[in-house]
Design a protein around this motif. Sequence first.
Motif, PDB file in Angstrom:
ATOM      1  N   THR A  61       0.820  -1.207   0.000  1.00 51.74           N
ATOM      2  CA  THR A  61       0.000   0.000   0.000  1.00 51.74           C
ATOM      3  C   THR A  61       0.857   1.263   0.000  1.00 51.74           C
ATOM      4  N   MET A  62       1.953   1.247   0.736  1.00 47.53           N
ATOM      5  CA  MET A  62       2.774   2.435   0.874  1.00 47.53           C
ATOM      6  C   MET A  62       3.825   2.585  -0.222  1.00 47.53           C
ATOM      7  N   THR A  63       4.057   1.525  -1.008  1.00 45.05           N
ATOM      8  CA  THR A  63       5.089   1.611  -2.039  1.00 45.05           C
ATOM      9  C   THR A  63       4.789   2.673  -3.096  1.00 45.05           C
ATOM     10  N   PRO A  64       3.566   2.774  -3.653  1.00 47.56           N
ATOM     11  CA  PRO A  64       3.313   3.841  -4.628  1.00 47.56           C
ATOM     12  C   PRO A  64       3.578   5.234  -4.061  1.00 47.56           C
ATOM     13  N   VAL A  65       3.176   5.475  -2.818  1.00 50.20           N
ATOM     14  CA  VAL A  65       3.417   6.778  -2.188  1.00 50.20           C
ATOM     15  C   VAL A  65       4.914   7.005  -2.013  1.00 50.20           C
ATOM     16  N   HIS A  66       5.625   5.967  -1.597  1.00 47.32           N
ATOM     17  CA  HIS A  66       7.082   6.068  -1.399  1.00 47.32           C
ATOM     18  C   HIS A  66       7.788   6.391  -2.710  1.00 47.32           C
ATOM     19  N   LEU A  67       7.467   5.672  -3.773  1.00 45.42           N
ATOM     20  CA  LEU A  67       8.118   5.921  -5.058  1.00 45.42           C
ATOM     21  C   LEU A  67       7.765   7.305  -5.600  1.00 45.42           C
ATOM     22  N   ASN A  68       6.526   7.710  -5.398  1.00 44.10           N
ATOM     23  CA  ASN A  68       6.116   9.038  -5.843  1.00 44.10           C
ATOM     24  C   ASN A  68       6.890  10.118  -5.072  1.00 44.10           C
TER      25      ASN A  68
END
Length: 422
Positions: free
Chosen positions: A258-265
């Motif tokens: 869940t947090m990976t897209p936010v982290h990469l962004n």
Amino acid sequence: MSHSPQSRLNTAAVQRRTVWTLAAAQVFSGLSAGSTLTLGSILAVQFAGAEVWAGASNTAVTLGTACTAVPLSRMALRTGRRVALASGLCGAIVGTVLLVYAVIIQSFPVLVLGSFGVGVANAVNLQARFAVTDLARPERRGRDLSFVVWAITIGAVFGPNLVAPGAVVAVALGLPSSAGAFLISAAGMIVGCAIIWWGLRPDPLLVRAELDADGKPVSGSADASSAGGWAVCRRYPAAAAVMVVMAGAHAAMVAVMTMTPVHLNHESATGTAEAGTIGLIGLTISLHIAGMFALSPIMGWLTDRVGAWRTALGGLTALLVATGGAAAFSHHTLLVISCLVLLGVGWSAATVAGSTLLVETLPAEHRVAAQGFSDAVMSFAAAAAALAGGPVMAVAGFPGVAVVAAAVSLLAVGVAARFAAR
């Protein structure tokens, strides 16, 4: 009760039809999972205006799964798998339409409500893996189950990459570009619902009931309420352990995913990532979902040949390595992507083996009740993980989320190791 050779032949034919019908439906219904994962976290931050809400969309998805798992199982006992699965997909279609509307009006509450509806599709996909075991031969349960799980790969891997083609469709219809992926997802679920409604005949659960109970009504076979599921756990400790293992694996996986897209962004915005575009995020989620589903036939074969507990333990160990790696190498995009793939592979092994164990450790009359309860427990655990992910990310960053997930994985490893050693 003895059955004639003709009866066994008919049962085998029904099982083959069930396997292929559910696999085909999973291809199309799986489209929603990937697109919601890719866009949900980003849209939640965009609409709410704060990163602490990043996990809200995926929390709503998992809550939708958790709240409908038991009702779908109860419906299956009353009316059979076909009606339950098709009804669930109808609810998910409504959820996807709400996501389109949320993008149009840029509404955070509508985004959350639509995500909850999409979660019903996940409940259907989870129940489908058990539906394929209703008539499976004991020595082939793991492989039949894993084949249906594998079928999700096609839809779920393409789902995160629907952003670009979906944008073209949306613009052509005069809608915001972000709505396009959800439009395609809705179309896929409509096709999946139609396949189940017309293809899942005869119903495998109703056939199983006739074989096991001389045609007694299915509704009298068990209590499929949450209380009934809890009672099964208390009576069968091995089944309870299986639920702990699957819930732990699911929670750890969802927290990091869940947090990976936010982290990469975020990494892209600060310039510390090699690349951080929506395209890379979509590719990352696609590779992660491929890890979750593409190797599931191998996990099914290992479950049948090596043993379900040993396979589950191996998967949980992979989860532990993946979460630890994500924490240690959070600023290296390629390594984060590699950890996400390993995270998916570990989840696949733990889930395929655990689902098979849940069938093997229980008598037939308690299986459906335990299946719905187990899916609810898994999903509530994942919802808690997704909900906690936002605040943990805000305080301790992505490494903090991965460390918490590693701790959950370690707990599940301990439970699996105890039973695998027996």
